[in-house]
Design a protein around this motif. Structure first.
Motif, PDB file in Angstrom:
ATOM      1  N   UNK A   1       0.833  -1.209   0.000  1.00 29.41           N
ATOM      2  CA  UNK A   1       0.000   0.000   0.000  1.00 29.41           C
ATOM      3  C   UNK A   1       0.870   1.262   0.000  1.00 29.41           C
ATOM      4  N   UNK A   2       1.921   1.272   0.835  1.00 30.73           N
ATOM      5  CA  UNK A   2       2.720   2.493   0.914  1.00 30.73           C
ATOM      6  C   UNK A   2       3.512   2.738  -0.368  1.00 30.73           C
ATOM      7  N   UNK A   3       3.968   1.661  -1.011  1.00 29.13           N
ATOM      8  CA  UNK A   3       4.645   1.835  -2.300  1.00 29.13           C
ATOM      9  C   UNK A   3       3.686   2.331  -3.376  1.00 29.13           C
ATOM     10  N   UNK A   4       2.474   1.799  -3.350  1.00 29.54           N
ATOM     11  CA  UNK A   4       1.495   2.224  -4.351  1.00 29.54           C
ATOM     12  C   UNK A   4       1.162   3.709  -4.170  1.00 29.54           C
ATOM     13  N   UNK A   5       1.005   4.118  -2.915  1.00 34.29           N
ATOM     14  CA  UNK A   5       0.738   5.543  -2.644  1.00 34.29           C
ATOM     15  C   UNK A   5       1.887   6.399  -3.156  1.00 34.29           C
ATOM     16  N   UNK A   6       3.116   5.906  -2.962  1.00 35.37           N
ATOM     17  CA  UNK A   6       4.278   6.679  -3.395  1.00 35.37           C
ATOM     18  C   UNK A   6       4.375   6.768  -4.914  1.00 35.37           C
ATOM     19  N   UNK A   7       3.986   5.684  -5.571  1.00 31.89           N
ATOM     20  CA  UNK A   7       4.123   5.632  -7.030  1.00 31.89           C
ATOM     21  C   UNK A   7       3.130   6.558  -7.745  1.00 31.89           C
ATOM     22  N   UNK A   8       1.933   6.723  -7.136  1.00 27.48           N
ATOM     23  CA  UNK A   8       0.864   7.485  -7.779  1.00 27.48           C
ATOM     24  C   UNK A   8       1.369   8.842  -8.268  1.00 27.48           C
ATOM     25  N   UNK A   9       1.087   9.131  -9.531  1.00 23.65           N
ATOM     26  CA  UNK A   9       1.369  10.437 -10.159  1.00 23.65           C
ATOM     27  C   UNK A   9       2.849  10.793 -10.288  1.00 23.65           C
ATOM     28  N   UNK A  10       3.758   9.835 -10.032  1.00 17.20           N
ATOM     29  CA  UNK A  10       5.174  10.120 -10.295  1.00 17.20           C
ATOM     30  C   UNK A  10       5.450   9.888 -11.785  1.00 17.20           C
TER      31      UNK A  10
END
Ligand SMILES: [Zn+2]
Length: 834
Positions: free
Chosen positions: A782-791
């Motif tokens: 979950x935390x990686x997915x949140x970080x990846x969003x919109x990068x």
């Protein structure tokens, strides 16, 4: 005291070493037919004394087959280095005489609801040393084949009457040859056991991989490489009941056999598969207890990715089994378990090969029935979906479509042409550019494993990738909601589309950039010294719309006459499978005219790639293969140790694959960029480029604090934060040259890094951007997915007259990620336009 003991052991060992006898390896109480040549009599040394080269292995297997009526031998193809891909078929002389009818009956049992397991042999595929620097398997293969050919024991006779053994002594001949050279050339007369000795520490890239540095044990499903193509053909021809895959692991380990970690088995694999694997494991355990070797099971490795040799069989009604032996790497090495000798590791592999056969014989009825039921159940599942079909294709790119269809063909999956052009869920599927795959067919489970998207998992740890959805890898439009009513003729003879030139022109030719092989064609044209230009905008001419990135070749003021250009382009069209449209005017009906300054002159790419110490060889090999095999383009591999001495002015692009190049030529590289060169850095090379101030980038940093995670759970906690390999959605700005040739606004990107680049403030500097919720298929925390969003996975920045371009993700993954190969080609061909 320990040292004294060690010295004693070494002395003892060194005396014993030269006396390793055939009897050390072979099971007791067996007599051998003297007319069958021993390995030693052919290769010139006892097995284990030296590392066998593939050349000698080949020679022995041929001699053995020549002298034994239990063995037949065939060459199924050749590696990139033209080494034969051997297959030995080992069974009783009587079975040899009826081999084709045995095979037919075996296949029939997977296609009918009735079966007779009585009197039918079980089929076992035994494969060795797919990783070339894990050589105990291939060395043991000589002994196993000898034993099966020469033993006069009744048990062996019974075994061969009831078993057909498909024997693949070297799954990776080029790698085995490379490693044998290393281990042998560094062997001392007084065998050195010190792990620091050169013998145990290969130079880059090592012998694990094949010629283009691919891990062959990831290609069983995508079948892109010649070694896999040969063995997959045998697999589907025979549908073996058991397939074994003999590997090596770390020197301090013992021996591992499957099952692996139970929670990491792919959910499409039947439970019974793992139960039978476990039961077969009891035979290995018994055999290892007998010779006093340590082993373990169920605590590591997994059965998730179907591209691995021990997992691929599991989705095909077979039972795949992984063996991992602690590696002596050279001839004898110190380890946590005392001195680990090469002969010891060979003997363990031989023991596992023979205990597999013992299990196969004793469990024959159960295993034959298991396979029969696997296909019976699959047929029931398939008939429940009897009108359903999958459609895939790209109305602009027949080549990519062809290459996915080619994979289906290699796996005996049936598919059809389209009856007529079709619109489905907003996508257009064009006849000739799309195919229909009915769900109601024999390999329906394999089809599911290739096409499914999966985002929920029982476990959060993966030995390898967690997703490989093939139509996403190919960047093709697809839908699982097609109907067999859309199907036209079944495709029997799959062919790559012929390219053509519409007619001769005295003005210009146009080539759209969508086809997979367009870069190959453009490279051929520029190499010929012809001028070509790329259109930065769309236009319409002769009633046809041309997209961004269309290439124009003027017919005049070239070094060839218009006649010569015409015949040259005809040849290029044929070889690259692309079309050229002749135009007789420069005046378009819409958009830019052909003489517009929005048509930019192209320069021939001159590309080098850094290889060697610090660079990840897989990533480098994928690019070498892409340029060399797919696009027929030169790519100079510069070893980092030679960088300082190389004349960089010969190149306009230098690629740095993932890694941290071990070089002090930073200043030289920088002045080359400033003078107009482009560096393309991939994945972890981004950190190196940042550190050496080639490019200034803002990355997202994630701080993680473990809460309620015990000491015992700490590894799983850390592992769950790894992106082993999953597929993500990005939006693209098609007007940016990095995206030329893509027809959709969305692309699927493979990612196995955790580098997150912040987007630029100016939206036009973010031509590729991950969406807000980008997960398409696979596991991510979950935390990686949140970080990846919109990068953003792509950035480019100028440095004086040159530029530095970076990709956070591997766009060339394992030779089957066709969908994003064009991004690298765009960076290479259109570097001056962005
Ligand atoms: Zn391995």
């Amino acid at each position: 005291m320990k040292n004294v003991l060690l010295v004693f052991l070494i002395t003892f060992y060194l005396t014993a070493q030269n006396q390793t006898k055939l009897s050390y390896y072979l099971p007791n109480q067996t007599d051998y037919d003297q007319s069958i040549p021993t390995p030693e009599s052919v290769i010139g040394h006892q097995v284990g004394e030296w590392h066998v080269t593939h050349d000698k292995l080949l020679f022995y297997m041929q001699e053995l087959a020549e002298s034994s009526n239990r063995i037949s031998i065939e060459t199924r193809g050749y590696t990139f280095e033209d080494r034969p891909l051997l297959l030995l078929t080992i069974t009783s002389p009587k079975n040899h005489q009826n081999l084709e009818s045995i095979r037919k009956a075996h296949i029939e049992a997977t296609e009918n609801n009735t079966t007779d397991t009585e009197g039918r042999p079980i089929v076992v595929y035994q494969g060795f040393s797919i990783h070339g620097n894990e050589p105990s398997g291939s060395n043991a293969a000589m002994l196993a084949a000898y034993h099966l050919a020469a033993s006069t024991n009744e048990e062996v006779k019974t075994l061969l009457e009831n078993t057909v053994i498909l024997f693949d002594p070297s799954l990776n001949p080029d790698g085995l040859q490379r490693f044998a050279y290393w281990a042998n050339t560094n062997r001392s007369k007084n065998l050195n056991t010190d792990p620091s000795d050169r013998e145990f520490n290969e130079v880059w890239p090592g012998g694990r991989t094949n010629h283009y540095w691919f891990d062959m044990n990831r290609d069983w499903l995508p079948v892109q490489l010649p070694e896999s193509r040969a063995r997959i053909k045998t697999f589907h021809k025979w549908l073996p009941n058991i397939l074994t895959d003999h590997h090596e692991m770390g020197t301090n380990a013992t021996f591992f056999f499957q099952p692996g970690i139970p929670s990491r088995t792919h959910p499409l694999t039947p439970k019974m598969n793992q139960e039978l694997t476990k039961e077969i494991g009891n035979y290995h355990a018994k055999a290892f207890d007998k010779i006093g070797s340590l082993y373990y099971t169920e605590e590591s490795f997994d059965d998730f990715y179907y591209g691995k040799g021990s997992t691929f069989p599991d989705i095909n009604g077979s039972i795949g089994i992984l063996f991992e032996q602690a590696s002596s790497r050279g001839h004898v090495q110190e380890s946590d378990n005392g001195l680990l000798t090469f002969p010891f590791s060979i003997r363990n592999q031989l023991t596992a090969a023979l205990s597999t056969l013992e299990a196969a014989l004793n469990m024959k009825t159960d295993i034959l029935e298991y396979q029969h039921n696997f296909y019976k159940n699959a047929r029931n599942e398939a008939s429940a979906e009897k009108n359903k079909a999958i459609i895939f294709g790209d109305a602009k790119d027949a080549s990519k479509t062809y290459h996915l269809a080619e994979i289906l063909k290699r796996h005996n999956i049936k598919f059809h042409e389209l009856k007529e052009d079709l619109k489905l869920s907003g996508k257009t599927y064009k006849k000739g550019f799309s195919y229909i795959v009915p769900k109601n067919q024999k390999n329906t489970r394999l089809i599911n494993a290739m096409f499914e998207k999966r985002t929920a998992f029982q476990d959060s740890l993966f030995y390898d990738v967690s997703a490989w959805t093939l139509p996403l890898a190919f960047g093709l439009d697809y839908s699982e909601n097609a109907s067999i009513a859309n199907a036209g003729n079944a495709v029997e003879d799959l062919k790559l589309k012929d390219g053509k030139v519409s007619r001769k022109s005295n003005y210009a030719y146009l080539m759209e950039w969508h086809d997979y092989y367009a870069p190959k064609a453009l490279s051929t044209i520029l190499n010929k010294g012809l001028r070509a230009k790329v259109g930065m905008k769309k236009f319409t001419i002769g009633g046809k719309d041309y997209d961004y990135g269309t290439v124009m070749i003027p017919a005049k003021n070239q070094n060839l006459t218009p006649e010569e250009i015409y015949s040259f382009l005809q040849k290029t069209a044929e070889e690259s499978h692309v079309d050229f449209d002749a135009v007789g005017t420069g005046l378009t009906s819409q958009g830019i005219d052909l003489g517009s300054n929005q048509f930019r002159s192209l320069e021939q790419p001159k590309v080098a790639m850094l290889v060697g110490s610090g660079i990840r060889s897989y990533d480098a090999g994928e690019m070498w293969h892409l340029f060399d095999q797919r696009y027929d383009m030169n790519l100079t591999k510069i070893d980092v140790s030679n960088l300082q001495r190389s004349d960089l002015s010969r190149y306009n692009t230098i690629i740095i694959p993932s890694g941290s190049p071990d070089t002090s030529a930073v200043k030289q590289l920088k002045s080359w960029v400033k003078a107009g060169g482009q560096i393309i850095g991939y994945r972890n090379a981004i950190n190196w480029l940042k550190r050496h101030k080639f490019i200034d980038l803002k990355t997202k940093k994630i701080e993680r604090t473990a809460k309620d995670v015990s000491f015992e759970q700490r590894r799983n906690y850390g592992g769950a934060q790894v992106i082993g390999g999953a597929i993500f959605k990005a939006e693209i700005d098609r007007s940016h040259p990095i995206n030329f040739g893509y027809k959709n606004d969305i692309i699927a990107i493979f990612r196995n890094t955790t580098i997150y680049l912040q987007p630029d403030k100016q939206s036009y500097n973010n031509p590729i951007q991950y969406t807000k919720n980008p997960l398409l298929s696979g596991y991510i925390s979950k935390s990686n997915l949140d970080s990846l969003a919109s990068t953003v996975p792509f950035k480019t920045k100028r440095m004086e007259r040159g530029k530095v371009t970076v990709f956070t993700d591997n766009t060339n993954f394992r030779a089957f990620w066709y969908g994003t190969n064009k991004l690298l080609m765009n960076a290479v061909f259109f570097r001056e336009e962005f």
